[in-house]
Write a protein that holds these residues in place. Sequence first.
Motif, mmCIF file in Angstrom:
data_model
loop_
_atom_site.group_PDB
_atom_site.id
_atom_site.type_symbol
_atom_site.label_atom_id
_atom_site.label_comp_id
_atom_site.label_asym_id
_atom_site.label_seq_id
_atom_site.Cartn_x
_atom_site.Cartn_y
_atom_site.Cartn_z
ATOM 1 N N ARG A 138 38.733 21.160 29.082
ATOM 2 C CA ARG A 138 39.281 22.081 28.078
ATOM 3 C C ARG A 138 38.890 21.681 26.659
ATOM 4 O O ARG A 138 38.458 22.504 25.860
ATOM 5 N N VAL A 149 34.535 32.821 39.541
ATOM 6 C CA VAL A 149 34.570 31.357 39.415
ATOM 7 C C VAL A 149 33.305 30.863 38.724
ATOM 8 O O VAL A 149 33.334 29.921 37.925
ATOM 9 N N ASP A 208 31.472 25.791 36.198
ATOM 10 C CA ASP A 208 32.092 25.938 37.512
ATOM 11 C C ASP A 208 32.919 24.702 37.873
ATOM 12 O O ASP A 208 32.658 24.012 38.852
ATOM 13 N N ARG A 209 33.924 24.444 37.062
ATOM 14 C CA ARG A 209 34.811 23.306 37.284
ATOM 15 C C ARG A 209 36.191 23.624 36.728
ATOM 16 O O ARG A 209 36.353 24.580 35.967
ATOM 17 N N ASP A 210 37.155 22.845 37.137
ATOM 18 C CA ASP A 210 38.542 23.064 36.713
ATOM 19 C C ASP A 210 38.647 22.934 35.197
ATOM 20 O O ASP A 210 38.282 21.908 34.623
ATOM 21 N N VAL A 211 39.127 23.980 34.549
ATOM 22 C CA VAL A 211 39.170 23.992 33.087
ATOM 23 C C VAL A 211 40.025 22.862 32.529
ATOM 24 O O VAL A 211 39.786 22.389 31.399
ATOM 25 N N ASP A 212 41.019 22.406 33.279
ATOM 26 C CA ASP A 212 41.865 21.322 32.785
ATOM 27 C C ASP A 212 41.076 20.041 32.540
ATOM 28 O O ASP A 212 41.457 19.215 31.708
#
Length: 217
Positions: free
Chosen positions: A112, A142, A105-109
């Motif tokens: 990655r 999400v 649950d975090r920004d994939v950027d």
Amino acid sequence: MSARERILQRLCERADGALQAPVSDFSVVTGRNWTRQERVEHFERWISSVHGEVIHCSSTNWTGVLATVLRDKRVERLALGREHAIAREAREVLDAGDVELVDVDRDVDGWRRELFEQVDAGLTSTLGGIAETGSLWLWPTVDEPRLLSLVPPIHIAVLDADCIDDTLFDVMRRHGWADRMPTNALLISGPSKTADIEQTLAYGVHGPRELVVLLRQ
């Protein structure tokens, strides 16, 4: 008047009256009338035919079966959500074990490289299955993003036998897709596979090389 407006006006002024939607006959895509056991058997036969692995369990022992699968497949890092009941139950059993739990649950950027290179398996829930094609259907959120089932080498999915429908049409009708079409529904019918010009199949080239379905009955 623009060309578009002229075309629309001509359609509205058709000499033979307004256009009518044709009568649709959906009998070819529904009406299988299989029993619960028949649906389970159809689902397992078809998904197994394309290298999907089905493991039977119950709603009470599935986490123990999951722990065994992770050990047998030498999974050291498992990616999973937090909010869904499946993820919460899995975390209760695995938190004190040898498997490292990776939050998704975090920004994939920001993670990655970790996702593509260091995660051994992803765990997801499912909304149901399709007996006719041996397919799972997921609705990513999400908490359980699409990449969770598409990137790790092993995808472990938890499916309840009562949520298997006969056909895709039955899924769409029972869950009201005509009124609330999911924006990102996933249909999964086995591990990732592709073929070269000689039609030689290779698994795991563009996604998971293994699909394990924990079928709760």
